[in-house]
Design a protein around this motif. Sequence first.
Motif, PDB file in Angstrom:
ATOM      1  N   LEU A  25      32.493  34.869  52.610  1.00 19.11           N
ATOM      2  CA  LEU A  25      31.173  34.628  51.803  1.00 19.11           C
ATOM      3  C   LEU A  25      31.110  33.715  50.677  1.00 19.11           C
ATOM      4  O   LEU A  25      30.300  32.992  50.392  1.00 19.11           O
ATOM      5  CB  LEU A  25      30.713  36.071  51.521  1.00 19.11           C
ATOM      6  N   VAL A  26      32.285  33.633  49.908  1.00 19.43           N
ATOM      7  CA  VAL A  26      32.153  32.808  48.487  1.00 19.43           C
ATOM      8  C   VAL A  26      33.186  31.534  48.673  1.00 19.43           C
ATOM      9  O   VAL A  26      32.727  30.652  48.239  1.00 19.43           O
ATOM     10  CB  VAL A  26      32.452  33.772  47.687  1.00 19.43           C
ATOM     11  N   PHE A  27      34.330  31.976  49.048  1.00 15.41           N
ATOM     12  CA  PHE A  27      35.219  30.856  48.553  1.00 15.41           C
ATOM     13  C   PHE A  27      35.618  30.016  49.959  1.00 15.41           C
ATOM     14  O   PHE A  27      36.095  28.920  49.532  1.00 15.41           O
ATOM     15  CB  PHE A  27      36.621  31.515  48.417  1.00 15.41           C
TER      16      PHE A  27
ATOM     17  N   PHE B 281      38.761  41.595  51.413  1.00 16.02           N
ATOM     18  CA  PHE B 281      39.075  40.233  50.673  1.00 16.02           C
ATOM     19  C   PHE B 281      38.802  39.179  51.890  1.00 16.02           C
ATOM     20  O   PHE B 281      38.265  38.320  51.563  1.00 16.02           O
ATOM     21  CB  PHE B 281      40.637  40.055  50.485  1.00 16.02           C
ATOM     22  N   ARG B 282      38.904  39.315  53.142  1.00 15.11           N
ATOM     23  CA  ARG B 282      38.564  38.500  53.994  1.00 15.11           C
ATOM     24  C   ARG B 282      37.116  38.300  53.893  1.00 15.11           C
ATOM     25  O   ARG B 282      36.720  37.080  54.311  1.00 15.11           O
ATOM     26  CB  ARG B 282      38.780  39.235  55.621  1.00 15.11           C
ATOM     27  N   ALA B 283      36.234  39.362  53.725  1.00 13.33           N
ATOM     28  CA  ALA B 283      34.805  39.091  53.746  1.00 13.33           C
ATOM     29  C   ALA B 283      34.384  38.303  52.558  1.00 13.33           C
ATOM     30  O   ALA B 283      33.740  37.361  52.466  1.00 13.33           O
ATOM     31  CB  ALA B 283      33.990  40.432  53.788  1.00 13.33           C
TER      32      ALA B 283
ATOM     33  N   ALA C 137      30.755  49.493  51.042  1.00 17.12           N
ATOM     34  CA  ALA C 137      31.415  48.457  51.500  1.00 17.12           C
ATOM     35  C   ALA C 137      30.901  46.992  50.740  1.00 17.12           C
ATOM     36  O   ALA C 137      31.691  46.136  50.355  1.00 17.12           O
ATOM     37  CB  ALA C 137      31.236  48.110  53.017  1.00 17.12           C
ATOM     38  N   PHE C 138      29.742  46.829  50.360  1.00 14.23           N
ATOM     39  CA  PHE C 138      29.201  45.963  49.523  1.00 14.23           C
ATOM     40  C   PHE C 138      29.934  46.037  48.294  1.00 14.23           C
ATOM     41  O   PHE C 138      30.308  44.809  47.819  1.00 14.23           O
ATOM     42  CB  PHE C 138      27.675  46.117  49.510  1.00 14.23           C
ATOM     43  N   ASP C 139      29.934  47.005  47.538  1.00  9.51           N
ATOM     44  CA  ASP C 139      30.454  46.821  46.361  1.00  9.51           C
ATOM     45  C   ASP C 139      32.021  46.741  46.522  1.00  9.51           C
ATOM     46  O   ASP C 139      32.658  45.966  45.570  1.00  9.51           O
ATOM     47  CB  ASP C 139      30.583  48.256  45.554  1.00  9.51           C
ATOM     48  N   ALA C 140      32.803  46.821  47.585  1.00 13.58           N
ATOM     49  CA  ALA C 140      33.938  46.654  47.740  1.00 13.58           C
ATOM     50  C   ALA C 140      34.262  45.167  48.043  1.00 13.58           C
ATOM     51  O   ALA C 140      35.332  44.460  47.233  1.00 13.58           O
ATOM     52  CB  ALA C 140      34.662  47.593  48.849  1.00 13.58           C
ATOM     53  N   VAL C 141      33.532  44.736  48.762  1.00 11.38           N
ATOM     54  CA  VAL C 141      33.528  43.275  48.902  1.00 11.38           C
ATOM     55  C   VAL C 141      33.183  42.395  47.601  1.00 11.38           C
ATOM     56  O   VAL C 141      34.012  41.578  47.180  1.00 11.38           O
ATOM     57  CB  VAL C 141      32.443  42.645  49.952  1.00 11.38           C
ATOM     58  N   LYS C 142      32.197  42.988  46.692  1.00  6.20           N
ATOM     59  CA  LYS C 142      32.052  42.119  45.629  1.00  6.20           C
ATOM     60  C   LYS C 142      33.118  42.286  44.392  1.00  6.20           C
ATOM     61  O   LYS C 142      33.387  41.176  43.728  1.00  6.20           O
ATOM     62  CB  LYS C 142      30.849  42.930  45.029  1.00  6.20           C
TER      63      LYS C 142
END
Length: 331
Positions: A82-84, A76-78, A293-298
């Motif tokens: 990255l987005v919010f 969630f932090r990432a 990890a990419f999928d988790a952040v997504k």
Amino acid sequence: MLQSEPRTRKEITAYRVKETFRKIVFGYLFYSLVIGLGFAILYPLIKLIPFVFNNLEDLGNPDVIWVPIELSVDSFRAAFRLVFGNGVPMLQSVAYAAIIALIQIFMCAIAGYSLGRINFWGRNLVMFLVIVTFVVPPQSLLISQYLSFKRFDILGLVSAINGSTIDLINQPYTLYAIALLGFGVKQSMFVFIFRQFFKGLPKELEEAAYIDGCGFYRTFFKIGLPNALPAIMTVGILAFVWNYGDTYYTGYFHPDGPYLSIKLATTFAPANVNNILYAVRTWYDAPGATTFAFDAVKQAAALIFLLPLLIIYFFAQKRIVENLEQSGIVG
């Protein structure tokens, strides 16, 4: 009489046993079906929760399936980073969806009131065209819509005054213009909902308004609109949800806009996998992070993106079904 009493009691007992057995069997089948469907619907969410709260380096470990070894919110932090960012993109997306929803409510309410309450020549043809617009895929209208806004000109007036047409593609007000002109997201469906609702209103309300000297617009604002609260809430909720998550109109007509739906799609594109993994490994000291990890952040970013919709659902869930029934969508 003495011989008939035991037989009657036996019949009553057999009937009760039969009814009890029937209730047990049908109850078992019903609850089995409900639990099975509920599990099938909730399984992706049940699978997702431990995934996004897992340590980034433990993702993909075959020994870690349902219960994380170490709880972590790095996903969630990432996603926020990255987005919010500071939350402004989400506020902008919510404001955009709310404004578009208000425009669609107003325009579709007027159109639906006219089609539902006023007898004019060609009314059925206009309603047929509205339904056709809803049935026809929006992709088939994309080229004509895109060219119309790329070379925007109203009956040659713009080119006569300005000397040339105006390019409205990638302008912040283009999507609002589309909603005003009746071609927003699912707008023909909203016209149909209002038309069905207004068609069921008692004629005595309008007749009383006309006797009091009200014209068309005053009757609409004083009588029609205040009584259309179920349809307004239904259209408002649907319009907000669909515009908030829209990538079709925003992607073609305002691709550089501050919309989270577009930002999520571009940020987590397959071409950015290595960049995001490098950022995650650097920010959170996780050199062992893999594509999981990419999928988790997504997925964490998707959950954060859905927060406004979940809030609306929890506050409006008691009236959503009632409003859908009263709005005429099933009529």
